[in-house]
Enzyme design. Structure first.
Site, PDB file in Angstrom:
ATOM      1  CG  HIS A  56      -1.988  -1.004   1.198  1.00  0.00           C
ATOM      2  ND1 HIS A  56      -3.225  -0.762   0.652  1.00  0.00           N
ATOM      3  CD2 HIS A  56      -2.012  -2.292   1.643  1.00  0.00           C
ATOM      4  CE1 HIS A  56      -3.972  -1.850   0.758  1.00  0.00           C
ATOM      5  NE2 HIS A  56      -3.264  -2.787   1.355  1.00  0.00           N
ATOM      6  N   PRO A  57       0.470   2.259  -0.783  1.00  0.00           N
ATOM      7  CG  PRO A  57      -0.706   3.707  -2.186  1.00  0.00           C
ATOM      8  CD  PRO A  57      -0.640   2.272  -1.748  1.00  0.00           C
ATOM      9  CD  GLU A  85      -9.176   0.627  -2.073  1.00  0.00           C
ATOM     10  OE1 GLU A  85      -9.667  -0.469  -2.371  1.00  0.00           O
ATOM     11  OE2 GLU A  85      -8.014   0.757  -1.627  1.00  0.00           O
ATOM     12  CG  PHE A 116      -1.542   4.822   9.161  1.00  0.00           C
ATOM     13  CD1 PHE A 116      -1.995   4.381  10.396  1.00  0.00           C
ATOM     14  CD2 PHE A 116      -2.379   5.594   8.376  1.00  0.00           C
ATOM     15  CE1 PHE A 116      -3.276   4.698  10.844  1.00  0.00           C
ATOM     16  CE2 PHE A 116      -3.654   5.922   8.815  1.00  0.00           C
ATOM     17  CZ  PHE A 116      -4.103   5.471  10.062  1.00  0.00           C
ATOM     18  CB  ILE A 118      -6.696   3.788   7.580  1.00  0.00           C
ATOM     19  CG1 ILE A 118      -8.049   4.048   8.228  1.00  0.00           C
ATOM     20  CG2 ILE A 118      -6.402   4.831   6.498  1.00  0.00           C
ATOM     21  CD1 ILE A 118      -8.096   5.338   9.043  1.00  0.00           C
ATOM     22  CB  ALA A 120      -8.332   5.615   2.694  1.00  0.00           C
TER      23      ALA A 120
END
Length: 322
Positions: A56-57, A85, A116, A118, A120
């Site tokens: 994930h970026p 997203e 991190f 989440i 989003a």
């Protein structure tokens, strides 16, 4: 419904997850596919969790990981999902928030060793920043579980979009569950308009040593996830002047059934007592925390649950209040 390895990898960038999900089909419907995805995700090794996280970026920044990862079509599709997203975050981003996100992202990575993560979709940048700052203060094992839970939410959204088409994005499996819950809540609220709504779970802490309400005591409400068997943070609060925490949940007369716990941060409160009464309280609290677990049955989901705590330096007790 069959899911290929490449399709599974675009849902979650864990090779073991993608391999097992692609072999688990065919699935009769979306719910069956979701059940399989959850079972597989919560049984893969932690190393696979970390591999999935690394794909994930960073929100508000550039990809954190292999710069050549776009060489495979499944990686390109994964990045396209991430871009979609994070659209709400990107459109609401300001230079100051982006700078803060970059700083906190790095602090988070330095502490936990992974990006991190989440879910989003639909969340503005400021909201994501607030979540990052809040989760930064968790213990590593707590945050690892939280990140794994967020990855599962992302996977579920993508799986719904894959099997039911783009139109399902706004009303994926999780969204339908929320819609059903909101419908139930509306019906319940309408059935008893004369009763004012309040948080279904409340608490009250009394210091039995000093004979006063325990004000300023932090507490956290958790719920046990039925699939992962991990405790997820539902809300946090701090007792007021009367030692009460009445805002743990939004006002309602319905509470989702399941197992809950309230973790009382007694160390923080007892440390404050020590500062006021240095000769009475120990330098190191004997009970640094107190956790109270309780079960909500479906038949009692419309009841109110008051969870008091009677606290002293060397003991505590609880009961179901009213």
């Amino acid at each position: 419904m069959n899911i290929t390895y490449d399709q599974a990898f675009t849902l979650c960038a864990s090779k073991e997850f993608a391999n097992r999900l692609s072999r688990a089909g065919p699935f009769p419907d979306l719910e069956a596919a979701l059940h399989a995805a959850r079972s597989i995700w919560w049984s893969v090794p932690v190393t696979e969790w970390l591999a999935a996280f690394s794909a994930h970026p960073r929100i508000g920044g550039q990809r954190f990981g292999n710069p050549n990862s776009n060489s495979h079509p499944s990686h390109k599709a994964f990045d396209a999902h991430s871009s979609t997203e994070q659209a709400a975050a990107s459109s609401s981003m300001t230079p100051s928030v982006q700078e803060e996100l970059a700083r906190w992202n790095q602090q988070y990575f330095d502490k936990f060793g992974h990006v991190f993560l989440i879910c989003a979709k639909g969340r503005p940048a400021q909201d994501i920043l607030a979540s990052l700052q809040s989760r930064y203060h968790r213990l590593p094992y707590e945050e690892l579980q939280a990140a794994a839970g967020e990855q599962m939410k992302i996977t579920e959204q993508r799986l719904a979009g894959l099997l039911e088409g783009p139109s399902s994005g706004a009303l994926d499996a999780q969204g339908r569950a929320h819609a059903r819950a909101n419908q139930v809540l509306s019906q319940l609220a309408a059935s008893s308009p004369s009763q004012p709504l309040r948080s279904p779970i409340t608490s009250h802490v009394l210091d039995t040593a000093l004979g006063v309400p325990a004000r300023g005591l932090p507490l956290v409400l958790h719920k046990l996830d039925e699939h992962s068997k991990l405790w997820e943070v539902v809300s946090q609060s701090i007792t007021n002047e009367d030692g009460r925490a009445g805002n743990l949940l939004p006002p309602s007369n319905y509470l989702a059934p399941g197992r809950y716990s309230v973790r009382f941060d007694t160390a923080t409160y007892l440390a404050a007592c020590k500062a006021k009464h240095p000769g009475y309280y120990a330098n190191v609290p004997f009970y640094p925390e107190a956790t109270v677990c309780f079960e909500i049955e479906p038949a009692k989901a419309t009841e109110h649950y008051h969870i008091p705590l009677l606290l002293s330096p060397y003991g505590y007790s609880t009961y179901r209040g009213s």
